[in-house]
Scaffold this motif. Structure first.
Motif, mmCIF file in Angstrom:
data_model
loop_
_atom_site.group_PDB
_atom_site.id
_atom_site.type_symbol
_atom_site.label_atom_id
_atom_site.label_comp_id
_atom_site.label_asym_id
_atom_site.label_seq_id
_atom_site.Cartn_x
_atom_site.Cartn_y
_atom_site.Cartn_z
ATOM 1 N N ALA A 99 0.832 -1.199 0.000
ATOM 2 C CA ALA A 99 0.000 0.000 0.000
ATOM 3 C C ALA A 99 0.873 1.257 0.000
ATOM 4 O O ALA A 99 2.013 1.229 0.460
ATOM 5 N N LYS A 100 0.310 2.330 -0.486
ATOM 6 C CA LYS A 100 1.045 3.602 -0.466
ATOM 7 C C LYS A 100 1.387 4.015 0.965
ATOM 8 O O LYS A 100 2.464 4.541 1.211
ATOM 9 N N THR A 101 0.479 3.763 1.879
ATOM 10 C CA THR A 101 0.719 4.157 3.272
ATOM 11 C C THR A 101 1.830 3.342 3.921
ATOM 12 O O THR A 101 2.340 3.728 4.976
ATOM 13 N N ASP A 102 2.206 2.226 3.307
ATOM 14 C CA ASP A 102 3.286 1.394 3.849
ATOM 15 C C ASP A 102 4.606 1.612 3.117
ATOM 16 O O ASP A 102 5.564 0.853 3.320
ATOM 17 N N GLY A 103 4.655 2.635 2.263
ATOM 18 C CA GLY A 103 5.932 3.019 1.662
ATOM 19 C C GLY A 103 6.289 2.337 0.360
ATOM 20 O O GLY A 103 7.464 2.275 -0.007
ATOM 21 N N ILE A 104 5.287 1.847 -0.385
ATOM 22 C CA ILE A 104 5.579 1.143 -1.629
ATOM 23 C C ILE A 104 6.250 2.051 -2.650
ATOM 24 O O ILE A 104 7.142 1.605 -3.398
ATOM 25 N N ASP A 105 5.889 3.337 -2.686
ATOM 26 C CA ASP A 105 6.472 4.240 -3.690
ATOM 27 C C ASP A 105 7.956 4.462 -3.459
ATOM 28 O O ASP A 105 8.754 4.423 -4.403
ATOM 29 N N SER A 106 8.355 4.700 -2.217
ATOM 30 C CA SER A 106 9.775 4.933 -1.936
ATOM 31 C C SER A 106 10.579 3.654 -2.135
ATOM 32 O O SER A 106 11.727 3.689 -2.623
ATOM 33 N N LEU A 107 9.996 2.496 -1.806
ATOM 34 C CA LEU A 107 10.708 1.233 -2.016
ATOM 35 C C LEU A 107 10.891 0.970 -3.513
ATOM 36 O O LEU A 107 11.968 0.537 -3.945
ATOM 37 N N LEU A 108 9.868 1.231 -4.298
ATOM 38 C CA LEU A 108 9.968 1.078 -5.739
ATOM 39 C C LEU A 108 11.081 1.963 -6.299
ATOM 40 O O LEU A 108 11.886 1.522 -7.128
ATOM 41 N N LYS A 109 11.144 3.185 -5.844
ATOM 42 C CA LYS A 109 12.180 4.112 -6.298
ATOM 43 C C LYS A 109 13.573 3.582 -5.974
ATOM 44 O O LYS A 109 14.483 3.631 -6.813
ATOM 45 N N ASP A 110 13.750 3.046 -4.773
ATOM 46 C CA ASP A 110 15.055 2.525 -4.361
ATOM 47 C C ASP A 110 15.432 1.268 -5.144
ATOM 48 O O ASP A 110 16.603 1.079 -5.505
ATOM 49 N N ILE A 111 14.453 0.394 -5.394
ATOM 50 C CA ILE A 111 14.740 -0.838 -6.128
ATOM 51 C C ILE A 111 15.065 -0.543 -7.586
ATOM 52 O O ILE A 111 15.937 -1.175 -8.189
ATOM 53 N N ARG A 112 14.403 0.444 -8.149
ATOM 54 C CA ARG A 112 14.654 0.816 -9.549
ATOM 55 C C ARG A 112 16.093 1.291 -9.778
ATOM 56 O O ARG A 112 16.598 1.222 -10.901
ATOM 57 N N LYS A 113 16.735 1.773 -8.729
ATOM 58 C CA LYS A 113 18.125 2.209 -8.860
ATOM 59 C C LYS A 113 19.069 1.030 -9.042
ATOM 60 O O LYS A 113 20.218 1.213 -9.449
ATOM 61 N N ARG A 114 18.586 -0.187 -8.756
ATOM 62 C CA ARG A 114 19.447 -1.369 -8.755
ATOM 63 C C ARG A 114 19.111 -2.368 -9.847
ATOM 64 O O ARG A 114 19.991 -3.055 -10.344
ATOM 65 N N VAL A 115 17.835 -2.506 -10.160
ATOM 66 C CA VAL A 115 17.413 -3.526 -11.126
ATOM 67 C C VAL A 115 16.328 -2.955 -12.037
ATOM 68 O O VAL A 115 15.703 -1.942 -11.727
ATOM 69 N N ALA A 116 16.116 -3.646 -13.159
ATOM 70 C CA ALA A 116 15.018 -3.297 -14.062
ATOM 71 C C ALA A 116 13.721 -3.859 -13.488
ATOM 72 O O ALA A 116 13.649 -5.031 -13.116
ATOM 73 N N VAL A 117 12.729 -3.018 -13.417
ATOM 74 C CA VAL A 117 11.451 -3.369 -12.796
ATOM 75 C C VAL A 117 10.379 -3.533 -13.864
ATOM 76 O O VAL A 117 10.305 -2.729 -14.801
ATOM 77 N N GLU A 118 9.549 -4.553 -13.729
ATOM 78 C CA GLU A 118 8.381 -4.728 -14.589
ATOM 79 C C GLU A 118 7.138 -4.302 -13.828
ATOM 80 O O GLU A 118 7.051 -4.433 -12.620
ATOM 81 N N GLY A 119 6.138 -3.837 -14.551
ATOM 82 C CA GLY A 119 5.035 -3.129 -13.941
ATOM 83 C C GLY A 119 5.443 -1.651 -13.939
ATOM 84 O O GLY A 119 5.996 -1.212 -14.940
ATOM 85 N N PRO A 120 5.266 -0.940 -12.881
ATOM 86 C CA PRO A 120 4.377 -1.283 -11.763
ATOM 87 C C PRO A 120 2.918 -1.090 -12.158
ATOM 88 O O PRO A 120 2.604 -0.337 -13.074
ATOM 89 N N LEU A 121 2.051 -1.762 -11.417
ATOM 90 C CA LEU A 121 0.625 -1.643 -11.621
ATOM 91 C C LEU A 121 0.004 -1.056 -10.356
ATOM 92 O O LEU A 121 0.381 -1.430 -9.250
ATOM 93 N N SER A 122 -0.937 -0.159 -10.533
ATOM 94 C CA SER A 122 -1.564 0.517 -9.403
ATOM 95 C C SER A 122 -3.015 0.074 -9.245
ATOM 96 O O SER A 122 -3.758 -0.027 -10.231
ATOM 97 N N LYS A 123 -3.386 -0.211 -8.005
ATOM 98 C CA LYS A 123 -4.781 -0.553 -7.705
ATOM 99 C C LYS A 123 -4.976 -0.537 -6.204
ATOM 100 O O LYS A 123 -4.041 -0.852 -5.454
ATOM 101 N N ALA A 124 -6.171 -0.166 -5.774
ATOM 102 C CA ALA A 124 -6.563 -0.221 -4.352
ATOM 103 C C ALA A 124 -5.561 0.504 -3.458
ATOM 104 O O ALA A 124 -5.131 -0.017 -2.438
ATOM 105 N N HIS A 125 -5.193 1.717 -3.862
ATOM 106 C CA HIS A 125 -4.314 2.576 -3.059
ATOM 107 C C HIS A 125 -2.944 1.943 -2.816
ATOM 108 O O HIS A 125 -2.361 2.093 -1.745
ATOM 109 N N GLY A 126 -2.449 1.244 -3.824
ATOM 110 C CA GLY A 126 -1.133 0.638 -3.690
ATOM 111 C C GLY A 126 -0.563 0.272 -5.041
ATOM 112 O O GLY A 126 -1.129 0.600 -6.093
ATOM 113 N N LYS A 127 0.572 -0.423 -5.027
ATOM 114 C CA LYS A 127 1.236 -0.820 -6.262
ATOM 115 C C LYS A 127 1.809 -2.222 -6.121
ATOM 116 O O LYS A 127 2.095 -2.685 -5.012
ATOM 117 N N ILE A 128 1.982 -2.866 -7.277
ATOM 118 C CA ILE A 128 2.676 -4.143 -7.350
ATOM 119 C C ILE A 128 3.666 -4.075 -8.504
ATOM 120 O O ILE A 128 3.380 -3.473 -9.544
#
Length: 321
Positions: A99-128
């Motif tokens: 969920a966004k409230t659990d920091g998914i956006d900042s984690l996605l940003k940090d992971i993207r600095k290291r690896v290629a990410v597929e997605g992300p997909l947004s739904k229900a106030h969060g991302k996968i």
């Protein structure tokens, strides 16, 4: 199924066994996952939920897997440690859902600095999103083997991981010199209260009851005493192996972000059930939480015995069945 995971699978994500699922809660429906998926859940009530559904459920795992799913917890350090664990054990894809409230956006940003990410997909106030585990190095995100705080071992994600909780310190200071012979510490955490209790007069046994497996493992280190007995269990349903004279507790008051007073009320009912007829309960709580009515329903005598602007220490005696 979890709405974001369902969306990802419909969008082309393919998961292969053996599959490791880290940190799901009962809010996540895992029924459509490949057969044989292993759930890694150290919180006993959630662990038992998935075990009842027939999943191979463990508190922690070292088993290698093809793919892994990480359901994001609230604590940032714990989330990073779970990603590191998934990458260490997986050879295929690592999926991260949160969920966004659990920091998914900042984690996605940090992971993207290291690896290629597929997605992300947004739904229900969060991302996968997901990425390949092979070649992904997140070893610096791994949980430290030992984290020492004020002379105690703690771990990322456990309650009061960064220091002694001030409410627990207030409760310990208010306890009598002779608190009882056989004591149950409900929601014992990493063992601060129990360690203090075992230094008091006349204590023959302290039962540490804790639902968080990681916290209880820390408590085993912090309370290295033959009179200490450790129980990985939900305090609401725990059955004592002997008569309990005294219960002490600093009960949790939320599992999400909103306060849930019914959790503490459940702890009060559990204490009344566990105690002998002459037993005593000592508890601490945030001052705004309405526990007095529940205490009066379950105990003949209730009084506030200490406190400050933030917390109150409550003493109850003579449990009523």
């Amino acid at each position: 199924m979890s709405p974001r995971l369902e969306l990802a699978l419909a969008s082309g994500l393919v998961l292969s066994p053996p599959l490791s699922v880290l940190g799901p809660t009962p809010a996540q429906d895992l029924s459509a996952l490949p057969e044989g998926a292993q759930v890694v859940q150290p919180f006993r009530p959630h662990h038992d939920h998935f075990a009842r559904l027939g999943f191979d459920t463990v508190a922690r795992s070292e088993a290698p897997c093809t793919d892994a799913i990480v359901f994001l917890p609230r604590a940032k350090a714990q989330a990073r440690a779970m990603v590191a664990d998934a990458c260490r054990r997986a050879s295929g894809v690592v999926v991260v859902d949160g969920a966004k409230t659990d920091g998914i956006d900042s984690l996605l940003k940090d992971i993207r600095k290291r690896v290629a990410v597929e997605g992300p997909l947004s739904k229900a106030h969060g991302k996968i999103f997901w990425f390949r585990a092979d070649g992904a190095d997140f070893s610096d995100w791994a949980a430290p083997e030992a984290q020492e705080v004020e002379g105690f071992r703690t771990a990322p994600g456990v309650f009061s991981a960064d220091g002694i909780d001030p409410a627990s310190a207030l409760l310990l200071a208010a306890l009598p010199k002779k608190p009882g012979k056989v004591i149950a510490d409900l929601g014992a955490g990493w063992g601060y209260l129990s360690a203090g209790l075992l230094s008091r007069e006349g204590v023959k046994a302290v039962h540490l009851v804790e639902a968080d497996h990681a916290a209880l493992e820390c408590a085993r280190v912090n309370v290295d005493e033959p009179r200490a007995h450790f129980h990985w269990s939900d305090a609401l349903t725990w059955k004592a192996p002997e008569n309990i004279d005294t219960v002490v507790m600093n009960p949790p008051f939320h599992t999400g972000r909103a306060a849930e007073p019914e959790l503490g009320q459940g702890f009060i009912a559990a204490a009344a059930r566990l105690l002998v007829a002459s037993g005593q309960l000592w508890m601490v709580a945030n001052r705004h939480l309405p526990y007095e009515a529940a205490l009066s329903r379950h105990f003949a005598q209730v009084a506030e015995v200490a406190g400050d602007a933030r917390f109150k220490v409550l003493h109850a005696s003579r449990p009523q069945r």
